[in-house]
Design a protein around this motif. Sequence first.
Motif, PDB file in Angstrom:
ATOM      1  N   SER A   1     127.833 126.190  71.310  1.00 14.44           N
ATOM      2  CA  SER A   1     127.874 126.151  72.773  1.00 14.44           C
ATOM      3  C   SER A   1     129.299 126.003  73.291  1.00 14.44           C
ATOM      4  O   SER A   1     129.690 126.659  74.265  1.00 14.44           O
ATOM      5  N   LEU A   2     130.087 125.178  72.627  1.00 13.88           N
ATOM      6  CA  LEU A   2     131.472 125.002  73.052  1.00 13.88           C
ATOM      7  C   LEU A   2     132.297 126.256  72.801  1.00 13.88           C
ATOM      8  O   LEU A   2     133.158 126.611  73.591  1.00 13.88           O
ATOM      9  N   LEU A   3     132.016 126.939  71.706  1.00 12.75           N
ATOM     10  CA  LEU A   3     132.789 128.117  71.342  1.00 12.75           C
ATOM     11  C   LEU A   3     132.644 129.223  72.384  1.00 12.75           C
ATOM     12  O   LEU A   3     133.625 129.858  72.779  1.00 12.75           O
ATOM     13  N   GLU A   4     131.425 129.436  72.862  1.00 16.10           N
ATOM     14  CA  GLU A   4     131.200 130.481  73.868  1.00 16.10           C
ATOM     15  C   GLU A   4     131.978 130.176  75.140  1.00 16.10           C
ATOM     16  O   GLU A   4     132.613 131.051  75.732  1.00 16.10           O
ATOM     17  N   SER A   5     131.932 128.899  75.574  1.00 14.52           N
ATOM     18  CA  SER A   5     132.664 128.510  76.771  1.00 14.52           C
ATOM     19  C   SER A   5     134.167 128.610  76.563  1.00 14.52           C
ATOM     20  O   SER A   5     134.900 129.034  77.461  1.00 14.52           O
ATOM     21  N   GLU A   6     134.648 128.233  75.370  1.00 19.44           N
ATOM     22  CA  GLU A   6     136.084 128.305  75.067  1.00 19.44           C
ATOM     23  C   GLU A   6     136.580 129.748  75.126  1.00 19.44           C
ATOM     24  O   GLU A   6     137.639 130.034  75.659  1.00 19.44           O
ATOM     25  N   LEU A   7     135.814 130.653  74.557  1.00 19.70           N
ATOM     26  CA  LEU A   7     136.245 132.049  74.507  1.00 19.70           C
ATOM     27  C   LEU A   7     136.164 132.729  75.866  1.00 19.70           C
ATOM     28  O   LEU A   7     137.108 133.417  76.286  1.00 19.70           O
ATOM     29  N   PHE A   8     135.048 132.550  76.554  1.00 24.30           N
ATOM     30  CA  PHE A   8     134.782 133.361  77.753  1.00 24.30           C
ATOM     31  C   PHE A   8     134.834 132.578  79.057  1.00 24.30           C
ATOM     32  O   PHE A   8     134.776 133.177  80.126  1.00 24.30           O
ATOM     33  N   GLY A   9     134.945 131.245  78.989  1.00 23.47           N
ATOM     34  CA  GLY A   9     134.951 130.439  80.193  1.00 23.47           C
ATOM     35  C   GLY A   9     133.547 130.219  80.729  1.00 23.47           C
ATOM     36  O   GLY A   9     132.566 130.739  80.197  1.00 23.47           O
ATOM     37  N   HIS A  10     133.423 129.450  81.805  1.00 20.62           N
ATOM     38  CA  HIS A  10     132.108 129.234  82.428  1.00 20.62           C
ATOM     39  C   HIS A  10     132.291 128.984  83.924  1.00 20.62           C
ATOM     40  O   HIS A  10     133.392 128.680  84.389  1.00 20.62           O
ATOM     41  N   VAL A  11     131.182 129.122  84.649  1.00 23.26           N
ATOM     42  CA  VAL A  11     131.192 128.838  86.081  1.00 23.26           C
ATOM     43  C   VAL A  11     130.530 127.486  86.316  1.00 23.26           C
ATOM     44  O   VAL A  11     129.792 126.977  85.465  1.00 23.26           O
TER      45      VAL A  11
ATOM     46  N   ILE B   1     136.964 134.183  62.148  1.00 19.89           N
ATOM     47  CA  ILE B   1     136.041 135.004  62.932  1.00 19.89           C
ATOM     48  C   ILE B   1     134.716 135.213  62.194  1.00 19.89           C
ATOM     49  O   ILE B   1     133.691 135.502  62.811  1.00 19.89           O
ATOM     50  N   GLY B   2     134.716 135.028  60.879  1.00 18.75           N
ATOM     51  CA  GLY B   2     133.482 135.156  60.112  1.00 18.75           C
ATOM     52  C   GLY B   2     132.464 134.089  60.440  1.00 18.75           C
ATOM     53  O   GLY B   2     131.290 134.216  60.078  1.00 18.75           O
ATOM     54  N   ASP B   3     132.869 133.023  61.149  1.00 18.11           N
ATOM     55  CA  ASP B   3     131.957 131.949  61.537  1.00 18.11           C
ATOM     56  C   ASP B   3     131.329 132.170  62.916  1.00 18.11           C
ATOM     57  O   ASP B   3     130.602 131.303  63.405  1.00 18.11           O
ATOM     58  N   LEU B   4     131.605 133.321  63.549  1.00 18.10           N
ATOM     59  CA  LEU B   4     131.040 133.588  64.874  1.00 18.10           C
ATOM     60  C   LEU B   4     129.520 133.725  64.814  1.00 18.10           C
ATOM     61  O   LEU B   4     128.993 134.509  64.005  1.00 18.10           O
TER      62      LEU B   4
ATOM     63  N   ALA C   1     135.683 127.938  63.516  1.00 16.85           N
ATOM     64  CA  ALA C   1     135.052 126.964  62.630  1.00 16.85           C
ATOM     65  C   ALA C   1     135.148 125.548  63.171  1.00 16.85           C
ATOM     66  O   ALA C   1     134.427 124.662  62.715  1.00 16.85           O
ATOM     67  N   ALA C   2     136.050 125.314  64.147  1.00 17.54           N
ATOM     68  CA  ALA C   2     136.279 123.950  64.637  1.00 17.54           C
ATOM     69  C   ALA C   2     135.386 123.592  65.815  1.00 17.54           C
ATOM     70  O   ALA C   2     135.385 122.440  66.251  1.00 17.54           O
TER      71      ALA C   2
END
Length: 456
Positions: free
Chosen positions: A211-221, A249-252, A206-207
Motif C-alpha cells: 500500500s505504501l509503495l503504490e502511494s510512494e510511486l504515484f502519489g495520492h489525493v 523492481i522484481g519485488d513489484l 523491497a523496503a
Amino acid sequence: MREEDLNFHWKTVVNTIRDGIMIVDRMGQIISVNRAFETITGYRRSEAIGQSCQLLHCDICQAAHDPEDRSWCNLFRTGRIDANRCTLIRKDRRPVHVIKNASLLHGATGKVIGAVETLTDVTELVRREDQIQAFRQELHQEDGFSGILGASPAISRVFELVRNAARSDAPVIILGESGTGKELVARAIHDVGIRKAKPFVKVNCAALNESLLESELFGHVKGAFTGAFRDREGRFEAAHHGEIFIDEIGDLPPHIQVKLLRVLEEKVVERVGSNQPMPIDVRIISATHRNLDAMVAEGAFRKDLFYRINVIPIWVPPLRERLEDIPLLAESFLKGIGLKTGKTIPAVSPEAMALLANYPWPGNVRELKSAFEYACVTCHENRLEYYHFPPNIVGQGSISAPRHEPGQSREETQRRQLITALQQTGGNRTAAAKILGVTRVTVWNRMKRFGIQLPL
C-alpha cells in the motif's frame, strides 16, 4: 541574587563557553576577552586588551570610518554579522577558520558604545571538508568511473555500457547480485547523462509494503485511504524531466506492475484515488538481483513490462569475478574509514590481501566494505593483517593465504607468494604487485629471478 554576585557568576559563565568572545569599544580597541578567545587566537588576555581588533587580521573585516573617524569597521554600518565564515591569524601566524557572529552594544540611552563578537573554531571541520573533497576527486580518476572503483576488464565493460546508456533516453535495467553496486551504476548514468541537471529520484520496492509503495510511486489525493489527509505527489511527479531509479523492481506486486506499464506506454500517472491522468517526462532506470527471465516464465512478472524495462540491460559482475579490483577498493575503504574515524591505517599486508583474494565474497563489495570496517576496529597495528578480518572470512579464505612456512627459505616463500598473486590476478603484474605490497618493477624482477613465465 545580588548584582555583584550576578556579575561574578556572569564572568564564570563567559569563561566556560567554548566559543571565543571579544568585546571592543567604538574605536575597535579590545576591552575584554574570555578564555576560549585565548585558546583560539593564542593571545593571552593581557596581550589582547588595549590592542586593535585588527590584531587578528580577519579576512572579512572591512574598515569604514565615518566623517568623525569614530567607526572602526563596517559592522557599525550594518549593525550585525550573522554566522560568517572567515579566517583569522593566530599569534603563532597559523591560520584558524572560525564562524563569526557580531552585534553592536548599546548603552542605557541607546547610544552605540561598542560591539561584541563570538568566534567558533571550525578549523578541524574545514580540514575534514578538504580531505573529503580530495577523496571525491580521487574517486573520479583513472581507476574508476563516476564514483565506481575498478580497473578490471569486467568492470571496464560496465563503464562502457554506462557511457552508452547515458547518451540514450531509453529505459535501463541494472542486473546483479546484492551488494555489487547497482545503485552506484544508476547514479553514474544520471551524473554523466543528458538529464544530469534534472532530478534523480530513488525508490526501493523491497523496503515498502504494497500500500505504501503504490502511494510512494504515484502519489495520492486527499481521502484516498485512511490517513490520507492531504494530496501528496509521488516519486514519478518528483522526477518530472529527470530520472527515477526503481530498485528491486522484481519485488513489484502485480497490480503495481500494471500501473507502471501504463506509465511507460502512455507517459502519464494517476494518483491513488484519482482518475485524472497527469503527463510526465521521466526516464526509468530499474535494478534487481532477481532472475526476471525465470519470474516471467513462472508468471510472477509481466512479460510486457519486462520487455519495456529491458531495453538497455547492464550486468554488474560479482566481486569474485573482478578480484584484481580488491586492492583499489581496499585503498578507498581505508581512506573513507580514516576520514570518518580519524584512525589512519596506511597499508594492508600481503597475507591479508591474499586472504581477501581467496574469499568468495557472497555479499560482494558491500561485504568487503563491512569487512574493512571490522578490521579497522580490531587493528591496533600500523597495517591490517589477515587475522584482523572477520572470523568467517579468515576461516574460508585463509587456507590459500601465502604465509611463510617452517623449513622454507625466504626465496621459496617469495616465489610461492608471487605465483599465487599472479594466478589470482590472471597474470596482471600491476594487480599482483598491489596484492604483494611491492612495486610492479619488483614483480618483474622476481619473475625473471625465479624463472616465472606467463601464462601460468
